[in-house]
Write an enzyme that holds these catalytic residues in place. Structure first.
Site, PDB file in Angstrom:
ATOM      1  N   ASP A 216       0.924  -1.205   0.127  1.00 32.84           N
ATOM      2  CA  ASP A 216       0.112   0.162  -0.462  1.00 32.84           C
ATOM      3  C   ASP A 216       0.691   0.938  -0.479  1.00 32.84           C
ATOM      4  OD1 ASP A 216      -2.352   0.841   0.394  1.00 32.84           O
ATOM      5  OD2 ASP A 216      -2.234   2.180   2.200  1.00 32.84           O
ATOM      6  N   GLU A 276      15.033 -13.277   0.050  1.00 33.14           N
ATOM      7  CA  GLU A 276      15.220 -13.726   1.167  1.00 33.14           C
ATOM      8  C   GLU A 276      14.080 -15.629   0.649  1.00 33.14           C
ATOM      9  OE1 GLU A 276      14.793 -13.066   5.441  1.00 33.14           O
ATOM     10  OE2 GLU A 276      16.394 -11.259   4.707  1.00 33.14           O
TER      11      GLU A 276
END
Ligand code: TEU
Ligand code: CA
Length: 556
Positions: A216, A276
């Protein structure tokens, strides 16, 4: 329920998100499983087969983006988060969430969550602590500033939802920054402890099995640390007119309160964490800034070089304006700016007027909507369908009594807010509340003119057109990954090519309500246009004839 289930192991390509079709779900409005008037996670699970049952049934969607369902006082319907690592009781529990991920993955639907990291709720424990005094351990977690000598806010920044972007807190005798509601204080991204806390939020959901995030307001994280005043907009210059309603910010260039050049550093920080996890993706919302080209350029800046966002969308296609020239310009300019980045397109979302209504789909209601959806699914870049587009959901003319959106409540009647594009999904024309639940009054009225059962029974409906087009996309690699090239822009018609080493496709659309015939510079070998499409083009003697709102897809 195990979190480690991964049905994609071994089969998931690193850039699955480039060929995936996304579908945005507004959970509050999708399906209400416990009949309390509010859509919920179990409701989403119950309806996954509509999107993709994993065996060729359903629309054929590859990924869902779920608007926020985290604990929230619902001042902005979930975009005010009071706990980033849990589920609001309106929507269910963490167990429901795990089940949702499991059931989605079983159907080969990936799950993308909406993270609101620019601001939290004022009811978040972090803010409750931060506001108490200037010395607590979270004192610098939000953006606090002293009043001007006369007691006024520190500068002239305005909030998207009206009024100053600053609210005074007597306990600290200071103002805090909120780019949106006062109930949505902006987090201080410059504080490394804040960044670490947000990184933990990201990791929490990554380890729970999600496949990506929609971020957002991803261009709001940074702000000018000198808190300089935003400059007044020079007379005659206009910001992009988007599909949303008049914005109080438009009198100013928001140079210092958002879109800061240093914001990209925070995005790099997030990207390192996303990396990751294998095959993870992200989509940033990069809200409009200045004119169209500035907006598109800004969106492109966030996705180049592989160290920013995987994808970003701007408000350019959420615009009120839509015609062949505008469409061609948005696409062409994006292609020119984006370099090694990957485009992402959507025509509607939970913030803007429904497409059918916004584009005033001329006399050809489904025709225009279907043409736009087919174009969306033909562009280079990842398409996002907004829930309800398969049943031509229209903007609902909300009444004052029915208003829920804080924006509409604040600005009524000048701005009617965003409730009109957030109605309950109409599953069944014969059931109470159109099948959204079993009879309790929904949080917004269930009043779409068409329901899914009716759309399914009508062979030429948007439902069938989308479903067929998603199959065509799967078997035609050029539609997924082919290069884009504009072939011609002739009056109301736009023609382009998608091309891989082995395949060239031609796509044409007529944005007007008149028939057009165009001479094509390429020879089309085979018509691939979805058979369900009523307004389809056809080739005769090297001329393409396109009916009103017509669309054509052919193999060259
Ligand atoms: O929207 C950001 C935004 O700037 C606009 O879309 C805004 O909602 C619109 O201009 C109002 O007319 C995001 C979310 O999509 C929106 O739902 C949230 O309200 C907002 O952020 C705050 O989190
Ligand atoms: Ca419910």
């Amino acid at each position: 329920m195990s979190n480690s289930n991964n049905f994609f192991n071994g089969s998931l390509s690193e850039d699955w998100w480039k060929s995936a079709v996304f579908y945005q779900i507004y959970p509050r409005s999708f399906c209400d499983s416990n009949n309390d008037g509010i859509g919920d996670l179990r409701g989403v699970i119950n309806k996954l087969d509509h999107l993709n049952d994993g065996n060729g049934g359903g629309l054929g969607i590859d990924a869902i983006w779920l608007s926020p369902f985290f604990p929230s006082p619902q001042a902005d319907f979930g975009y005010d988060v009071s706990d980033y690592c849990d589920i609001d009781s309106d929507y269910g529990t963490l167990d429901d969430f795990d089940k949702l991920v499991f059931e989605a993955h079983k159907r080969k639907i990936r799950v993308v969550l909406d993270l609101v990291l620019n601001h939290s709720s004022d009811q978040h424990d972090w803010f409750k602590e931060s506001m108490v005094d200037r010395t607590n351990s979270k004192a610098d977690w939000y953006v606090w500033a002293n009043p001007k000598p006369n007691g006024e806010p520190p500068n002239n920044w305005l909030a998207v939802f009206g009024g100053a972007a600053w609210t005074y807190e007597p306990l600290r005798e200071q103002y805090y920054l909120h780019n949106f509601l006062a109930e949505q204080p902006d987090l201080n991204w410059y504080n490394p402890e804040v960044r670490e806390a947000l990184a933990e939020v990201v990791r929490f959901w990554m380890s729970r099995g999600v496949d990506g995030f929609r971020l957002d307001t991803a261009n709001y994280y940074a702000y000018d640390r000198q808190l300089r005043d935003n400059p007044k907009r020079p007379a005659g210059s206009h910001p992009l007119e988007d599909g949303q309603e008049a914005n109080p910010l438009s009198g100013y260039i928001t140079k210092y309160s958002k879109d800061r050049p240093e914001n990209i550093e925070f995005i790099h920080f997030l990207r390192k964490i996303f990396d990751e996890k294998a095959n993870f993706t992200s989509i940033g919302e990069i809200g409009s800034s200045e004119g169209l080209e500035e907006t598109l350029k800004l969106g492109a800046d966030y996705v180049r070089h592989g160290d920013g966002l995987h994808m970003a969308y701007t408000f350019a296609m959420l615009s009120k304006e839509m015609n062949a020239e505008y469409f061609g310009h948005v696409v062409g300019f994006t292609e020119q700016m984006i370099e090694d980045g990957w485009p992402c397109w959507s025509l509607s979302n939970h913030d803007c007027t429904r497409m059918v209504t916004r584009f005033n789909c001329f006399a050809e209601r489904e025709g225009f909507q279907q043409m736009m959806l087919l174009l969306l699914l033909s562009l280079r870049g990842t398409p996002i369908i907004y829930y309800g587009e398969e049943v031509d959901m229209e903007e609902y003319p909300i009444t004052k009594e029915e208003l829920r959106d804080p924006q509409g409540i604040r600005f009524w009647p000048e701005i009617k807010g965003r409730d009109g594009c957030r109605l309950p999904f109409p599953w069944d024309s014969a059931a109470p509340n159109q099948g959204f639940n079993t009879g309790k009054k929904p949080w917004l009225p269930a009043k779409n003119s068409l329901s899914l059962d009716q759309a399914q029974a009508y062979p030429e409906s948007s439902y069938h057109v989308i479903k067929e087009m998603l199959k065509i996309r799967k078997t035609n690699p050029a539609l997924q990954k082919g290069k884009f090239r504009q072939i011609l822009l002739e009056g109301d018609c736009f023609v382009f090519e998608r091309k891989t080493k082995d395949q060239t496709l031609l796509i044409a659309a007529n944005f007007s309500t008149e028939n057009h015939s165009i001479k094509l510079p390429l020879k089309v070998e085979k018509d691939l246009t979805p058979g369900a499409l009523k307004h389809s083009g056809s080739i005769k003697n090297e001329r393409l004839s396109l009916p009103a709102c017509g669309y054509f897809l052919g193999k060259v």
